[in-house]
Structure formats: C-alpha cells, structure tokens
Design a protein around this motif. Structure first.
Motif, PDB file in Angstrom:
ATOM      1  N   UNK A 104      -1.926  -3.175  -8.937  1.00 58.43           N
ATOM      2  CA  UNK A 104      -3.333  -3.137  -8.520  1.00 58.43           C
ATOM      3  C   UNK A 104      -3.488  -2.350  -7.216  1.00 58.43           C
ATOM      4  N   UNK A 105      -4.730  -2.164  -6.810  1.00 57.29           N
ATOM      5  CA  UNK A 105      -5.008  -1.328  -5.641  1.00 57.29           C
ATOM      6  C   UNK A 105      -4.413  -1.912  -4.366  1.00 57.29           C
ATOM      7  N   UNK A 106      -4.441  -3.247  -4.247  1.00 54.70           N
ATOM      8  CA  UNK A 106      -3.882  -3.882  -3.053  1.00 54.70           C
ATOM      9  C   UNK A 106      -2.380  -3.620  -2.940  1.00 54.70           C
ATOM     10  N   UNK A 107      -1.690  -3.642  -4.073  1.00 57.86           N
ATOM     11  CA  UNK A 107      -0.244  -3.389  -4.058  1.00 57.86           C
ATOM     12  C   UNK A 107       0.052  -1.926  -3.731  1.00 57.86           C
ATOM     13  N   UNK A 108      -0.806  -1.031  -4.157  1.00 55.37           N
ATOM     14  CA  UNK A 108      -0.639   0.388  -3.820  1.00 55.37           C
ATOM     15  C   UNK A 108      -0.824   0.585  -2.320  1.00 55.37           C
ATOM     16  N   UNK A 109      -1.869  -0.044  -1.756  1.00 53.00           N
ATOM     17  CA  UNK A 109      -2.091   0.010  -0.302  1.00 53.00           C
ATOM     18  C   UNK A 109      -0.865  -0.535   0.432  1.00 53.00           C
ATOM     19  N   UNK A 110      -0.334  -1.660  -0.026  1.00 56.51           N
ATOM     20  CA  UNK A 110       0.808  -2.283   0.639  1.00 56.51           C
ATOM     21  C   UNK A 110       2.023  -1.364   0.625  1.00 56.51           C
ATOM     22  N   UNK A 111       2.253  -0.678  -0.476  1.00 54.18           N
ATOM     23  CA  UNK A 111       3.405   0.227  -0.563  1.00 54.18           C
ATOM     24  C   UNK A 111       3.277   1.378   0.419  1.00 54.18           C
ATOM     25  N   UNK A 112       2.071   1.894   0.591  1.00 55.70           N
ATOM     26  CA  UNK A 112       1.861   2.986   1.549  1.00 55.70           C
ATOM     27  C   UNK A 112       2.088   2.470   2.973  1.00 55.70           C
ATOM     28  N   UNK A 113       1.598   1.263   3.247  1.00 58.17           N
ATOM     29  CA  UNK A 113       1.754   0.700   4.592  1.00 58.17           C
ATOM     30  C   UNK A 113       3.215   0.350   4.875  1.00 58.17           C
TER      31      UNK A 113
ATOM     32  N   UNK B  26       5.620   2.026   4.030  1.00 56.79           N
ATOM     33  CA  UNK B  26       6.274   3.292   4.365  1.00 56.79           C
ATOM     34  C   UNK B  26       5.854   3.787   5.747  1.00 56.79           C
ATOM     35  N   UNK B  27       4.999   3.031   6.452  1.00 56.76           N
ATOM     36  CA  UNK B  27       4.660   3.381   7.824  1.00 56.76           C
ATOM     37  C   UNK B  27       3.342   4.108   7.998  1.00 56.76           C
ATOM     38  N   UNK B  28       2.553   4.176   6.946  1.00 53.24           N
ATOM     39  CA  UNK B  28       1.247   4.818   7.046  1.00 53.24           C
ATOM     40  C   UNK B  28       0.164   3.739   6.926  1.00 53.24           C
ATOM     41  N   UNK B  29      -1.059   4.157   7.224  1.00 50.90           N
ATOM     42  CA  UNK B  29      -2.176   3.234   7.022  1.00 50.90           C
ATOM     43  C   UNK B  29      -2.870   3.607   5.726  1.00 50.90           C
ATOM     44  N   UNK B  30      -3.407   2.616   5.037  1.00 50.37           N
ATOM     45  CA  UNK B  30      -4.072   2.919   3.771  1.00 50.37           C
ATOM     46  C   UNK B  30      -5.179   1.927   3.494  1.00 50.37           C
ATOM     47  N   UNK B  31      -6.230   2.422   2.853  1.00 53.87           N
ATOM     48  CA  UNK B  31      -7.319   1.576   2.376  1.00 53.87           C
ATOM     49  C   UNK B  31      -7.897   2.231   1.139  1.00 53.87           C
ATOM     50  N   UNK B  32      -8.264   1.435   0.160  1.00 50.86           N
ATOM     51  CA  UNK B  32      -8.887   2.059  -1.005  1.00 50.86           C
ATOM     52  C   UNK B  32     -10.379   2.230  -0.765  1.00 50.86           C
ATOM     53  N   UNK B  33     -10.954   3.213  -1.390  1.00 43.44           N
ATOM     54  CA  UNK B  33     -12.375   3.498  -1.257  1.00 43.44           C
ATOM     55  C   UNK B  33     -13.110   2.712  -2.331  1.00 43.44           C
ATOM     56  N   UNK B  34     -14.082   1.955  -1.914  1.00 38.33           N
ATOM     57  CA  UNK B  34     -14.967   1.078  -2.714  1.00 38.33           C
ATOM     58  C   UNK B  34     -14.263   0.060  -3.582  1.00 38.33           C
TER      59      UNK B  34
END
Ligand code: 9UX
Length: 72
Positions: free
Chosen positions: A53-62, A64-72
């Motif tokens: 899901x989108x939350x897990x995708x955000x978590x994987x990016x974070x 790795x040391x980056x910031x992430x948020x999904x749009x809408x």
C-alpha cells in the motif's frame, strides 16, 4: 489490477539519488514500475494493492533516508 500513485520525495539532491530511489521502489514486492523526477521531486509508482500500500511505499523511501508523502 495495478494502481498508480504519486509521491512527493524530499532530500534528493543529485541524479544518483533519483536512481537509488527508483531502484528501491522497483525492488519492493508488489511494485510494477517507478519513475522519479529530480526537477519536480515527484515519483509515480505503479503497484498491486493486494501486495503493498501507499503507506508502505512511503516507509520504504524514508527507510532509505529520504522524505516521502503520497499526494491525495
Ligand atoms: Mo548524490 Mo544523493 O552525490 O543521496 S546520491 S546527493
């Protein structure tokens, strides 16, 4: 059926960052494709919602040391 979501990704300062974020995304189970743009700080990910899901995708990016948020 695959879904597509857009993410705002912070902390990418060079083209190698883009490559590593794309690589991380493409290796995630359930992710079918990923395109990340440095100029806009946006990423588009095609994924299977029965696997990830989108939350897990955000978590994987974070993770790795980056910031992430999904749009809408
Ligand atoms: Mo470029 Mo990104 O030297 O973490 S790879 S800034």
């Amino acid at each position: 059926k695959a879904l597509s979501a857009q993410f705002r990704i912070g902390g990418m300062t060079c083209a190698n960052c883009v490559n590593s974020v794309e690589g991380i995304l493409k290796r995630l189970p359930g992710v079918k494709g990923a395109v990340v743009a440095l100029a806009t700080s946006l990423g588009e990910v095609e994924y299977d919602p029965s696997v990830i899901n989108k939350e897990e995708i955000v978590q994987a990016i974070e993770d790795a040391g980056f910031e992430a948020a999904f749009l809408q």
